[in-house]
Design a protein around this motif. Structure first.
Motif, mmCIF file in Angstrom:
data_model
loop_
_atom_site.group_PDB
_atom_site.id
_atom_site.type_symbol
_atom_site.label_atom_id
_atom_site.label_comp_id
_atom_site.label_asym_id
_atom_site.label_seq_id
_atom_site.Cartn_x
_atom_site.Cartn_y
_atom_site.Cartn_z
ATOM 1 N N THR A 59 1.707 -5.391 -5.877
ATOM 2 C CA THR A 59 2.684 -4.690 -5.056
ATOM 3 C C THR A 59 2.887 -3.266 -5.548
ATOM 4 N N ARG A 110 2.153 0.070 -3.436
ATOM 5 C CA ARG A 110 3.225 1.047 -3.189
ATOM 6 C C ARG A 110 2.749 2.450 -3.562
ATOM 7 N N GLU A 127 9.159 0.471 0.866
ATOM 8 C CA GLU A 127 9.628 -0.903 0.684
ATOM 9 C C GLU A 127 9.629 -1.659 2.014
ATOM 10 N N ARG A 128 9.941 -0.953 3.099
ATOM 11 C CA ARG A 128 9.893 -1.591 4.416
ATOM 12 C C ARG A 128 8.453 -1.874 4.835
ATOM 13 N N ALA A 176 7.433 -4.972 2.869
ATOM 14 C CA ALA A 176 8.054 -6.170 3.455
ATOM 15 C C ALA A 176 7.347 -6.552 4.747
ATOM 16 N N GLY A 177 6.986 -5.540 5.554
ATOM 17 C CA GLY A 177 6.272 -5.817 6.786
ATOM 18 C C GLY A 177 4.898 -6.411 6.533
ATOM 19 N N ASP A 234 4.006 -8.170 3.949
ATOM 20 C CA ASP A 234 4.207 -9.544 3.482
ATOM 21 C C ASP A 234 4.447 -10.490 4.663
ATOM 22 N N ALA A 235 5.254 -10.054 5.630
ATOM 23 C CA ALA A 235 5.497 -10.870 6.817
ATOM 24 C C ALA A 235 4.218 -11.015 7.641
ATOM 25 N N ARG A 272 -2.399 -11.952 -0.077
ATOM 26 C CA ARG A 272 -1.107 -12.604 0.175
ATOM 27 C C ARG A 272 -1.256 -13.803 1.101
#
Length: 271
Positions: free
Chosen positions: A4, A8, A82-83, A86-87, A89-90, A266
């Motif tokens: 991660t 990033r 960070e968004r 998160a996206g 990961d989803a 992931r």
């Protein structure tokens, strides 16, 4: 698997997140057009909410990390990494679910010169675990309204990913295709499957009209979107789009390769 932290750092270095090439002026113009229900930015979505421009700006601040200040009207737009993480990961979770179910999947892009490789590598990984990568309506004509008037394209597939091409164009090197926001290609593809009585996709992966057009018809749809593509984030907020990942969708194609490694890792789809 790419960590991660490493991803990033890559997002920021490649300007996929952080200050991006998409300007604040471009984003605000899209929000104004969306609030006015301009089909060029609705991307096939029929929003249930009113989505006036101030409300839309607040949503995009929440979903992407752009400034919520309406007085901020110029300069580069900003995406919160960070968004984006998160996206992604989803996004990976939905790929994992599709892989476990051996679900049929449809891929399509309106950004073939930038994002084709990303989607094609995901398509290959899902195919390797038994998912059918669908390629309906290949060669069918698609009439799309552009700023130059109505132009006729052909629906084609490169490495399992749908795109529209100029008539007679060859997908040499897997990079030839037209940039489009239109939902018509996905409607034609889905209609061809239904008419033939073939299995329909249990997941649609892509961008622009591919995601919004499919989501509006009730198909689970996930994709990537820039700050000037509010339709995907409105669709996610209203439940018609399953996942919208905020990132710059116009950087060189090779900059998306670390994202591919990350989401496949992931999703448990790397070997």
């Amino acid at each position: 698997m790419l960590s991660t932290g490493a991803l990033r750092a890559h997002l920021l270095a490649a300007r996929l997140a952080g200050p991006v090439a998409t300007s604040r002026e471009e984003s605000l113009r899209s929000y104004r057009l969306f609030a006015a229900r301009d089909p060029r930015v609705l991307l096939g979505l029929d929003p249930r909410g009113g989505w006036a421009q101030p409300e839309l700006l607040r949503l995009m601040a929440d979903k992407c990390g752009v400034s919520a200040d309406p007085a901020h009207v110029s300069g580069p737009d900003v995406i919160d990494p960070e968004r984006t993480l998160a996206g992604l990961d989803a996004f990976a979770r939905r790929l994992r679910e599709a892989a476990l179910a051996r679900a049929p999947v449809l891929f399509g892009t309106g950004h073939p010169h930038r994002l084709l490789g990303f989607y094609a590598d995901v398509a290959r990984a899902l195919s390797a675990v038994g998912c059918a990568v669908l390629t309906p309506a290949q060669g069918v004509a698609v009439d799309i309204v552009t700023r130059f008037g109505v132009r006729t394209y052909r629906l084609g597939y490169v490495r399992g990913v749908a795109l529209v091409q100029e008539p007679g164009a060859r997908a040499a090197g897997g990079a030839i295709g037209a940039h489009t926001h239109s939902p018509l290609p996905v409607r034609i593809a889905l209609g061809a499957l239904a008419q033939a009585g073939r299995p329909l996709p249990e997941l649609v992966v892509g961008d622009h009209g591919w995601v919004c057009g499919a989501g509006q018809l009730g198909f689970p749809a996930i994709g990537l979107a820039d700050t000037d593509d509010p339709a995907l984030f409105v669709g996610e907020a209203e439940g018609s789009v399953s996942v919208a990942v905020p990132l710059d969708d116009g950087v060189p194609a090779e900059y998306y390769r670390p994202l591919t490694r990350y989401v496949l890792g992931r999703a448990g789809l790397t070997r």
